[in-house]
Design an enzyme around this catalytic site. Structure first.
Site, PDB file in Angstrom:
ATOM      1  N   LEU A  63      32.594   3.834  -1.368  1.00  0.00           N
ATOM      2  CA  LEU A  63      32.637   3.139  -2.764  1.00  0.00           C
ATOM      3  C   LEU A  63      31.398   1.922  -2.605  1.00  0.00           C
ATOM      4  O   LEU A  63      31.236   1.622  -1.580  1.00  0.00           O
ATOM      5  CB  LEU A  63      34.088   2.431  -2.864  1.00  0.00           C
ATOM      6  CG  LEU A  63      35.370   3.409  -2.920  1.00  0.00           C
ATOM      7  CD1 LEU A  63      36.551   2.492  -3.041  1.00  0.00           C
ATOM      8  CD2 LEU A  63      35.134   4.241  -4.343  1.00  0.00           C
ATOM      9  N   ASP A  64      31.061   1.645  -4.029  1.00  0.00           N
ATOM     10  CA  ASP A  64      30.293   0.599  -3.930  1.00  0.00           C
ATOM     11  C   ASP A  64      30.894  -0.722  -3.718  1.00  0.00           C
ATOM     12  O   ASP A  64      31.955  -0.847  -3.446  1.00  0.00           O
ATOM     13  CB  ASP A  64      29.936   0.282  -5.645  1.00  0.00           C
ATOM     14  CG  ASP A  64      29.031   1.603  -6.366  1.00  0.00           C
ATOM     15  OD1 ASP A  64      28.378   2.109  -5.261  1.00  0.00           O
ATOM     16  OD2 ASP A  64      28.772   1.398  -7.460  1.00  0.00           O
ATOM     17  N   MET A  65      30.008  -1.298  -3.075  1.00  0.00           N
ATOM     18  CA  MET A  65      30.511  -2.676  -2.469  1.00  0.00           C
ATOM     19  C   MET A  65      31.356  -3.537  -3.573  1.00  0.00           C
ATOM     20  O   MET A  65      32.403  -4.029  -3.156  1.00  0.00           O
ATOM     21  CB  MET A  65      29.268  -3.694  -2.034  1.00  0.00           C
ATOM     22  CG  MET A  65      29.547  -5.008  -1.584  1.00  0.00           C
ATOM     23  SD  MET A  65      28.123  -6.085  -1.563  1.00  0.00           S
ATOM     24  CE  MET A  65      28.060  -6.508  -3.207  1.00  0.00           C
ATOM     25  N   THR A  67      33.186  -2.379  -5.880  1.00  0.00           N
ATOM     26  CA  THR A  67      34.295  -1.709  -6.284  1.00  0.00           C
ATOM     27  C   THR A  67      35.495  -1.802  -5.267  1.00  0.00           C
ATOM     28  O   THR A  67      35.384  -1.597  -4.081  1.00  0.00           O
ATOM     29  CB  THR A  67      34.149  -0.243  -6.274  1.00  0.00           C
ATOM     30  OG1 THR A  67      33.086   0.030  -7.481  1.00  0.00           O
ATOM     31  CG2 THR A  67      35.155   0.489  -6.949  1.00  0.00           C
ATOM     32  N   HIS A 160      26.774   4.940  -8.906  1.00  0.00           N
ATOM     33  CA  HIS A 160      26.878   3.933  -9.996  1.00  0.00           C
ATOM     34  C   HIS A 160      27.299   4.932 -11.393  1.00  0.00           C
ATOM     35  O   HIS A 160      26.968   4.403 -12.433  1.00  0.00           O
ATOM     36  CB  HIS A 160      25.692   3.131 -10.219  1.00  0.00           C
ATOM     37  CG  HIS A 160      25.264   2.336  -9.319  1.00  0.00           C
ATOM     38  ND1 HIS A 160      24.234   1.280  -9.514  1.00  0.00           N
ATOM     39  CD2 HIS A 160      25.943   1.952  -8.150  1.00  0.00           C
ATOM     40  CE1 HIS A 160      24.301   0.503  -8.642  1.00  0.00           C
ATOM     41  NE2 HIS A 160      25.182   0.886  -7.618  1.00  0.00           N
TER      42      HIS A 160
END
Length: 224
Positions: A63-65, A67, A160
């Site tokens: 997961l994105d940092m 999120t 993203h």
């Protein structure tokens, strides 16, 4: 131009949602890297924290940092292969909750817009006809005074993707420092994007299991 990156990961303990001999589901906090970065100051990550307790933990996805929400990790090499295959074939099903700026005219829809890396502005992505096919289903959960709570279902898994697709719709995600206008980006100290559910087949039994993590920002804005 992307904003300067200052890594200040949260210190709260990671919540384990489910564990068996093959895997574990955890609730990643916003602001924590999924995997360590290249620089020494970016070594603190969800993977490293889990490895400190269980040296057999293996990465499956990220997961994105910015999120928060459900992630699954394997605990054996065989389980990692099974889970990787589920993600590669899109059998693993993910659901997100986001708070977006403004109010979409419709109550649901699909964003179909190809994405590619924005090389001069890495790690940003951009909409481009030459990019990889990218699709996101969305539906309204609740319309608030100036924002809307939506459920997002990614049909592809681009970096993203959800952030850029919402911005492409004209309704960027609250707290998005990359793709939202400054007033919306600065309206929250965190990105209002949360992986609320993840369904995978358990490697041991083959039974489907859905892990759920509560969305704190949704609870806060709907129950002030």
């Amino acid at each position: 131009m992307k904003p300067p990156f200052l890594y200040l990961p949260p210190t709260d303990p990671v919540t384990v949602l489910y564990r068996d001999d093959d895997l574990l589901f955890v609730d990643k906090p916003a602001g924590l890297l999924s995997v360590p970065g290249r620089l020494p100051e970016h070594k603190d990550s969800l993977l490293n924290r889990l490895l400190s307790d269980d040296p057999e933990v293996r990465l499956v996805h990220r997961l994105d940092m910015d999120t928060s929400g459900v992630m699954v990790f394997a605990r054996t090499a065989a389980a990692q292969r099974v889970l990787n295959r589920q993600f590669e074939t899109r059998k693993a099903a993910k659901t997100y909750i986001a708070e977006i700026g403004g109010h979409p005219q419709e109550d649901s829809g699909t964003v179909d817009a190809p994405l590619m890396k924005d090389w001069p502005n890495r790690p940003l992505q951009k909409i481009d006809p030459a990019g990889k096919p990218s699709r996101t289903d969305w539906r309204v959960l609740r319309r608030l005074a100036h924002t809307t709570l939506v459920e997002l279902t990614p049909l592809t898994g681009r970096s993203h993707q959800l952030r850029l697709h919402m911005a492409f719709m004209g309704h960027a995600i609250v707290g998005d420092r990359f793709y939202a206008a400054p007033d919306l980006a600065e309206s929250s100290p965190r990105l209002h994007l949360h992986a609320s559910q993840l369904t995978c087949d358990l490697p041991g039994s083959g039974a489907a299991y859905t892990a759920t993590a509560p969305c704190t920002f949704a609870r806060e804005i709907t129950n002030p």
